[in-house]
Scaffold this motif. Sequence first.
Motif, PDB file in Angstrom:
ATOM      1  N   VAL A  23     -25.819 -30.761 122.597  1.00  0.00           N
ATOM      2  CA  VAL A  23     -24.396 -31.034 122.666  1.00  0.00           C
ATOM      3  C   VAL A  23     -24.259 -32.646 122.782  1.00  0.00           C
ATOM      4  O   VAL A  23     -25.037 -33.204 123.373  1.00  0.00           O
ATOM      5  CB  VAL A  23     -23.646 -30.271 123.911  1.00  0.00           C
ATOM      6  CG1 VAL A  23     -22.277 -31.170 123.883  1.00  0.00           C
ATOM      7  CG2 VAL A  23     -23.606 -28.794 123.455  1.00  0.00           C
ATOM      8  N   GLY A  42     -27.063 -32.950 126.872  1.00  0.00           N
ATOM      9  CA  GLY A  42     -27.761 -32.085 125.912  1.00  0.00           C
ATOM     10  C   GLY A  42     -29.002 -31.761 125.686  1.00  0.00           C
ATOM     11  O   GLY A  42     -29.639 -31.283 124.617  1.00  0.00           O
ATOM     12  N   PHE A  61     -16.284 -29.916 122.340  1.00  0.00           N
ATOM     13  CA  PHE A  61     -17.489 -30.492 122.134  1.00  0.00           C
ATOM     14  C   PHE A  61     -18.262 -30.084 121.127  1.00  0.00           C
ATOM     15  O   PHE A  61     -18.152 -28.972 120.479  1.00  0.00           O
ATOM     16  CB  PHE A  61     -18.301 -30.383 123.525  1.00  0.00           C
ATOM     17  CG  PHE A  61     -18.679 -29.168 123.884  1.00  0.00           C
ATOM     18  CD1 PHE A  61     -19.818 -28.309 123.383  1.00  0.00           C
ATOM     19  CD2 PHE A  61     -17.726 -28.161 124.457  1.00  0.00           C
ATOM     20  CE1 PHE A  61     -20.033 -26.972 124.079  1.00  0.00           C
ATOM     21  CE2 PHE A  61     -17.800 -26.786 125.158  1.00  0.00           C
ATOM     22  CZ  PHE A  61     -19.095 -26.269 124.524  1.00  0.00           C
ATOM     23  N   ILE A 101     -17.530 -35.460 122.620  1.00  0.00           N
ATOM     24  CA  ILE A 101     -16.709 -34.673 123.331  1.00  0.00           C
ATOM     25  C   ILE A 101     -15.162 -35.330 123.121  1.00  0.00           C
ATOM     26  O   ILE A 101     -15.023 -36.322 123.037  1.00  0.00           O
ATOM     27  CB  ILE A 101     -17.150 -34.608 124.789  1.00  0.00           C
ATOM     28  CG1 ILE A 101     -16.206 -33.304 125.563  1.00  0.00           C
ATOM     29  CG2 ILE A 101     -16.990 -35.920 125.518  1.00  0.00           C
ATOM     30  CD1 ILE A 101     -16.847 -33.454 126.955  1.00  0.00           C
ATOM     31  N   THR A 107     -20.984 -35.056 128.461  1.00  0.00           N
ATOM     32  CA  THR A 107     -21.989 -34.081 127.958  1.00  0.00           C
ATOM     33  C   THR A 107     -23.543 -34.500 128.255  1.00  0.00           C
ATOM     34  O   THR A 107     -23.833 -35.606 128.304  1.00  0.00           O
ATOM     35  CB  THR A 107     -21.992 -33.851 126.617  1.00  0.00           C
ATOM     36  OG1 THR A 107     -22.100 -35.180 125.759  1.00  0.00           O
ATOM     37  CG2 THR A 107     -20.399 -33.157 125.919  1.00  0.00           C
ATOM     38  N   SER A 165     -27.788 -26.929 127.195  1.00  0.00           N
ATOM     39  CA  SER A 165     -26.842 -27.961 127.430  1.00  0.00           C
ATOM     40  C   SER A 165     -25.665 -27.717 128.267  1.00  0.00           C
ATOM     41  O   SER A 165     -25.451 -26.536 128.568  1.00  0.00           O
ATOM     42  CB  SER A 165     -26.101 -28.097 126.083  1.00  0.00           C
ATOM     43  OG  SER A 165     -27.191 -28.770 125.138  1.00  0.00           O
ATOM     44  N   ARG A 166     -24.922 -28.746 128.533  1.00  0.00           N
ATOM     45  CA  ARG A 166     -23.876 -28.537 129.463  1.00  0.00           C
ATOM     46  C   ARG A 166     -22.618 -29.454 129.450  1.00  0.00           C
ATOM     47  O   ARG A 166     -23.128 -30.729 129.218  1.00  0.00           O
ATOM     48  CB  ARG A 166     -24.291 -28.321 131.092  1.00  0.00           C
ATOM     49  CG  ARG A 166     -24.873 -29.506 131.560  1.00  0.00           C
ATOM     50  CD  ARG A 166     -25.534 -29.438 132.970  1.00  0.00           C
ATOM     51  NE  ARG A 166     -26.495 -30.483 133.405  1.00  0.00           N
ATOM     52  CZ  ARG A 166     -27.410 -30.659 133.959  1.00  0.00           C
ATOM     53  NH1 ARG A 166     -27.992 -29.585 134.426  1.00  0.00           N
ATOM     54  NH2 ARG A 166     -27.581 -31.818 134.770  1.00  0.00           N
ATOM     55  N   VAL A 167     -21.225 -29.003 129.738  1.00  0.00           N
ATOM     56  CA  VAL A 167     -20.554 -30.178 129.691  1.00  0.00           C
ATOM     57  C   VAL A 167     -20.076 -30.359 131.266  1.00  0.00           C
ATOM     58  O   VAL A 167     -19.877 -29.202 132.199  1.00  0.00           O
ATOM     59  CB  VAL A 167     -19.081 -29.438 129.195  1.00  0.00           C
ATOM     60  CG1 VAL A 167     -18.127 -30.613 129.352  1.00  0.00           C
ATOM     61  CG2 VAL A 167     -19.580 -29.475 127.696  1.00  0.00           C
ATOM     62  N   TRP A 170     -15.070 -36.573 131.687  1.00  0.00           N
ATOM     63  CA  TRP A 170     -15.886 -35.230 131.110  1.00  0.00           C
ATOM     64  C   TRP A 170     -16.851 -35.985 130.417  1.00  0.00           C
ATOM     65  O   TRP A 170     -16.861 -37.170 129.657  1.00  0.00           O
ATOM     66  CB  TRP A 170     -14.994 -34.604 130.012  1.00  0.00           C
ATOM     67  CG  TRP A 170     -14.014 -33.935 130.831  1.00  0.00           C
ATOM     68  CD1 TRP A 170     -12.577 -34.407 131.104  1.00  0.00           C
ATOM     69  CD2 TRP A 170     -13.704 -32.608 131.120  1.00  0.00           C
ATOM     70  NE1 TRP A 170     -11.572 -33.474 131.524  1.00  0.00           N
ATOM     71  CE2 TRP A 170     -12.471 -32.284 131.772  1.00  0.00           C
ATOM     72  CE3 TRP A 170     -14.695 -31.262 131.129  1.00  0.00           C
ATOM     73  CZ2 TRP A 170     -12.033 -31.078 132.262  1.00  0.00           C
ATOM     74  CZ3 TRP A 170     -14.090 -30.300 131.722  1.00  0.00           C
ATOM     75  CH2 TRP A 170     -13.045 -30.143 132.317  1.00  0.00           C
ATOM     76  N   GLN A 221     -21.801 -29.231 118.801  1.00  0.00           N
ATOM     77  CA  GLN A 221     -23.015 -28.885 119.033  1.00  0.00           C
ATOM     78  C   GLN A 221     -23.900 -29.247 117.914  1.00  0.00           C
ATOM     79  O   GLN A 221     -23.449 -28.860 116.430  1.00  0.00           O
ATOM     80  CB  GLN A 221     -23.163 -27.314 118.910  1.00  0.00           C
ATOM     81  CG  GLN A 221     -24.710 -26.492 118.867  1.00  0.00           C
ATOM     82  CD  GLN A 221     -24.634 -25.357 119.044  1.00  0.00           C
ATOM     83  OE1 GLN A 221     -24.073 -24.671 120.097  1.00  0.00           O
ATOM     84  NE2 GLN A 221     -25.200 -24.532 118.105  1.00  0.00           N
TER      85      GLN A 221
END
Length: 494
Positions: A220, A173, A234, A223, A171, A193-195, A169, A236
């Motif tokens: 972001v 951002g 996560f 994590i 991030t 942003s995304r994971v 996993w 922000q």
Amino acid sequence: MTGQNFGPRGAASGVVLVNGASSVRVASTDASVTAWADNSVTLTLAPTASSGTLTIESPAGRSTPIALEVDEYQSFAIPASTPSLGSSPLAVGIDATGRVWATQEFSWSFEMLATADQATGNFALVESPQTRPPDPGPFATMLPGLTKMRWQFSELAESLVIDPGGRVWFTQGGALLYPPNDLLPGDVVPNHSRVVMYDPAAAAADRFRVYNVPGDNNQVSGIAWDAGRGRIWFAQGGTRAGAKIWSFDPAVFPWSPADNTFDFSTSLDALVNTPNGYRRYDLPRAGAIPAQLLVDGAGFVWYTYYWANVVGRLDPATGAVMELPLPAPINVTDSNRSFNKAAGGGWILRLAPDGAIVFNEQFDNQVNRIDPLAVANPAACLALDASGRNPCIRDLVVGGGDLRRQMIHSIAFDRQGRLWFSESLDIDFRDLLDAPVSLGFVAPDWSYSVRLPPLVGAAGDKAPSATGVAVDATTGDIWFAEYFRHRLGRLHRR
């Protein structure tokens, strides 16, 4: 080596190196012994030396053996993304099979993870079925002259975690601190942003999953995996969108393959604070940039602030937050990275073998330790004492660092309970090829720290700078990202 009663040079004096059943005696008169005094000896080891013990021998007898550790340094180049903006490795993680994973900043797409074949040192870039976000891109940038432009590069790739199932996993951002204050409202572009999850054991078409974060300018960074709840957390850090911590359960989250297209054209707010969607928690310091996360054994979520002089704990069951104040920062230099003089730059959190929580402050070149009793009950840690210290937190400044040019970037525990740290170079000094940055460790009892010789001794056409660091639990190898040199380094015990 320092001590006492070593006596003068002579045939009866020397250094004895022992490795298992093998023993080598180096006479005090040998050319490799460059200095011999009654209270100190300087010895240049042979290139073939290996770890073991070392003893000083003199007419008075033999000293107590001390441990000798010999580590071999190796480096492994990471192929650049194509096209590339000079992607640089940042966060590092090692899975249970010994594969090494690293995120890269300023990367074009999902070419963000690299696996090292430890036998050959080769890397294979891991790419998604779609090689980049669709035009014009979901991210913004803070690069001069480009702040009005949308693009596909993510400037943030600050954190990586591997869950017990082997899924990786990380991030992405967008740009930190976007938008700049001098940008007119009409010129501000989206900065999403995304994971991202990558499962190396899944079928090729199912390995990637993208979890787009609702809102804009989330920025972001950190994590963490929550083993007790099976959730991803996560942080922000957007100074405009506010300080928040998010979580979701990937087992029930309403994900679909369409999410991998990175589509932010419609609002995702319907996924916030729903039973199977995202759970979002507001933190009390809106512009403080929550940085990295850790979930302790009791299920509390700990976080650092990059721009606030506290470390905090969130209770997911109630949403209650407790924040432990830190002593005043010691870095008052004019360095570009320390323009926020009210904070030490809190960053990575780790759980110590005895249950303590440790974290580093980048601007102050120091590591901090929260006592295990305080981790369990921090109620007595919410104020500084008369001397300006937090009674629950022990801090240790690592000697030898230059507060103006370098910082402790990341930390990780080894199998002996030693806390390893990496030193990185301030971006303003990226052309300083002889920068004295290094790695080192803090003793398990925190009685001392060791700083290794500078990385400048390793060949490279860019400035030395170590960012993410991780320890292989099986081999004990220390892996670290060499940011400006676009490669990973490894220390392997011989």
